[in-house]
Motif scaffolding. Structure first.
Motif, short mmCIF file in Angstrom:
data_model
loop_
_atom_site.label_atom_id
_atom_site.label_comp_id
_atom_site.label_asym_id
_atom_site.label_seq_id
_atom_site.Cartn_x
_atom_site.Cartn_y
_atom_site.Cartn_z
N PRO A 61 51.99 43.94 41.11
CA PRO A 61 52.05 42.84 42.08
C PRO A 61 50.65 42.30 42.34
O PRO A 61 49.69 43.08 42.42
CB PRO A 61 52.65 43.52 43.33
N PRO A 62 50.51 40.99 42.46
CA PRO A 62 49.17 40.40 42.56
C PRO A 62 48.60 40.52 43.97
O PRO A 62 49.32 40.55 44.97
CB PRO A 62 49.43 38.93 42.22
N VAL A 63 47.27 40.56 44.06
CA VAL A 63 46.62 40.37 45.35
C VAL A 63 46.76 38.88 45.71
O VAL A 63 46.99 38.04 44.84
CB VAL A 63 45.14 40.82 45.33
N LEU A 64 46.63 38.59 46.98
CA LEU A 64 46.89 37.24 47.46
C LEU A 64 45.99 36.21 46.78
O LEU A 64 44.76 36.33 46.81
CB LEU A 64 46.68 37.19 48.98
N GLY A 65 46.61 35.22 46.16
CA GLY A 65 45.87 34.12 45.55
C GLY A 65 45.10 34.47 44.30
O GLY A 65 44.25 33.69 43.84
N ALA A 66 45.42 35.61 43.69
CA ALA A 66 44.62 36.11 42.57
C ALA A 66 44.56 35.15 41.39
O ALA A 66 43.57 35.12 40.66
CB ALA A 66 45.19 37.45 42.09
N ASP A 67 45.61 34.34 41.20
CA ASP A 67 45.70 33.52 39.99
C ASP A 67 45.55 32.03 40.27
O ASP A 67 45.81 31.21 39.39
CB ASP A 67 47.05 33.79 39.32
N GLY A 68 45.16 31.69 41.50
CA GLY A 68 45.11 30.29 41.89
C GLY A 68 44.24 29.44 41.00
O GLY A 68 44.64 28.35 40.54
N ASP A 69 43.03 29.90 40.71
CA ASP A 69 42.11 29.11 39.89
C ASP A 69 42.66 28.92 38.48
O ASP A 69 42.60 27.81 37.92
CB ASP A 69 40.74 29.78 39.84
N ALA A 70 43.19 29.99 37.91
CA ALA A 70 43.71 29.90 36.54
C ALA A 70 44.93 28.98 36.48
O ALA A 70 45.08 28.22 35.50
CB ALA A 70 44.08 31.31 36.05
N ILE A 71 45.77 29.02 37.49
CA ILE A 71 46.95 28.15 37.48
C ILE A 71 46.54 26.69 37.62
O ILE A 71 47.06 25.82 36.92
CB ILE A 71 47.91 28.57 38.62
#
Length: 392
Positions: A376-386
């Motif tokens: 499970p991801p930490v909060l906002g972990a993938d925001g920049d990549a998305i």
């Protein structure tokens, strides 16, 4: 190894349990799931506990959140901010599936009503999970699992007796709604192959609970009989339940007359004794059946009793604690514990998906079950990549 839903993109706006569980089920099968969370706090379950786990660096993590959010990416969006709504719009333009469990009407007020979504992406399948349904006289009610268990009749069937209604030990209404929701999404994706268009799938905690009433439902709708809680014994089959023995208990099931006769032969009962000859008679005389078995079992330890029942061909088992289940060889053999690497907590073991897949061939079956799961991801972990992916 990719899963059967490889290439399917799911945008998960849900929080708490029912919706996240549905999204995780699709993620477990290989779908790409992008979880959209509120900035700052994220999914409600990030704050649900104890137990929490505190890493050496980073925010504490809730084991509740960890239970229902593996195989997902996380991005934070404020759905009332125009810039973030544009990001969501671009995600939905590309998505195969949208999942939401807002109160009915909330998504429309945010500017993403079903008419808008259909124009934006005609192939989009939308899953909407509510507490009691999106319409009807109580369609706007908030949905919380234990309240739904009570309103849906499940608690009246669970407990030691009619005056002792009990909740199921897990949030079963939430989990069932998630399972039915995922099932509905897959049906809509299949229909899309034929029609070229998506659709809206709706379910609720109430619908999911009523959907598993099974024989208790038809007992009322057909026979006019209202079921009630009666502890650890089956209402329609006897003997079938939990029986005390020396220093513990075992569970057994005589689901046929043949099994009843095997049990009688092993322990010296008369299968044709008055009130015992048929299942219907035994159900009517349930307390006498329980007393008969427990008297015979009183001097036998649980493990010895289980061995005798197994040798006689009687289905039986013990009541395990949760830690015993995860240490059991049979559980491990089914892939029901998976290893993942969490961004801040490191190596974790999580409950694994309950489905396995096999390809048959001339030399037997080859297992193709996906084994590479992400934590499970930490909060906002993938925001920049998305965001970068959306710009590309």
């Amino acid at each position: 190894m990719s899963g059967p839903l490889d290439g399917v993109l799911v945008v998960d706006l849900t929080r708490a349990l029912a919706g996240p569980h549905a999204a995780m089920m699709l993620g477990d099968l290989g779908a790409r799931v992008i979880k959209v969370e509120s900035p700052g706090s994220g999914d409600d379950t990030r704050g649900w506990g104890p137990p929490f786990v505190q890493p050496e660096q980073g925010d504490r993590e809730s084991t509740y959140f960890l239970s229902t959010n593996k195989n997902k990416e996380s991005i934070t969006l404020d759905l009332k901010a125009e810039d973030d709504k544009k990001v969501l719009t671009e995600l939905l333009r590309r998505a195969d599936v949208l999942m939401e469990n807002f109160r009915p009407g909330t998504l429309a007020r945010l500017g993403f009503g079903t008419d808008v979504l259909a124009e934006l992406n005609p192939r989009l399948v939308t899953l909407a999970i509510s507490g009691f349904g999106h319409d009807g006289p109580e369609g706007g009610r908030a949905g919380y699992d234990q309240i739904a268990q009570g309103e849906g009749g499940l608690m009246s069937l669970t407990g030691s007796g009619p005056e002792d209604p009990q909740r199921v030990g897990v949030p079963i209404g939430d989990l069932l709604a998630g399972m039915y929701g995922a099932y509905g999404v897959l049906a809509a994706l299949m229909e899309r192959e034929r029609t070229g268009r998506g659709q809206v799938v709706r379910t609720s905690l109430l619908a999911a609970i009523v959907g598993v009433h099974a024989f208790q439902g038809t007992a009322w709708t057909v026979a006019g009989k209202v079921g009630h809680a009666q502890g650890n014994h089956h209402p329609s089959i006897a003997p079938y339940g939990l029986f005390h023995c020396q220093g513990g208990s075992v569970q057994l099931s005589c689901g046929s007359e043949g099994l009843w006769r095997k049990l009688c032969a092993e322990f010296g009962f008369d299968p044709e004794a008055p009130g015992m000859a048929t299942n219907g008679e035994r159900v009517d005389n349930r307390q006498q059946v329980i007393a008969l078995l427990e008297e015979a079992f009183a001097g036998i330890a649980p493990e010895d009793l289980l061995a005798r029942l197994a040798a006689a061909g009687i289905p039986a088992g013990k009541v395990r604690s949760v830690d015993e289940v995860y240490g059991w060889d049979q559980t491990l053999s089914q892939g029901l514990l998976v290893d993942v690497e969490h961004a801040t907590l490191g190596s974790l073991q999580l409950p694994g998906p309950p489905l396995r897949f096999f390809t048959p061939g001339p030399d037997g079956e080859t297992e193709t079950t996906r084994r590479d799961h992400t934590a499970p991801p930490v909060l906002g972990a993938d925001g920049d990549a998305i965001r970068a992916w959306l710009r590309s």
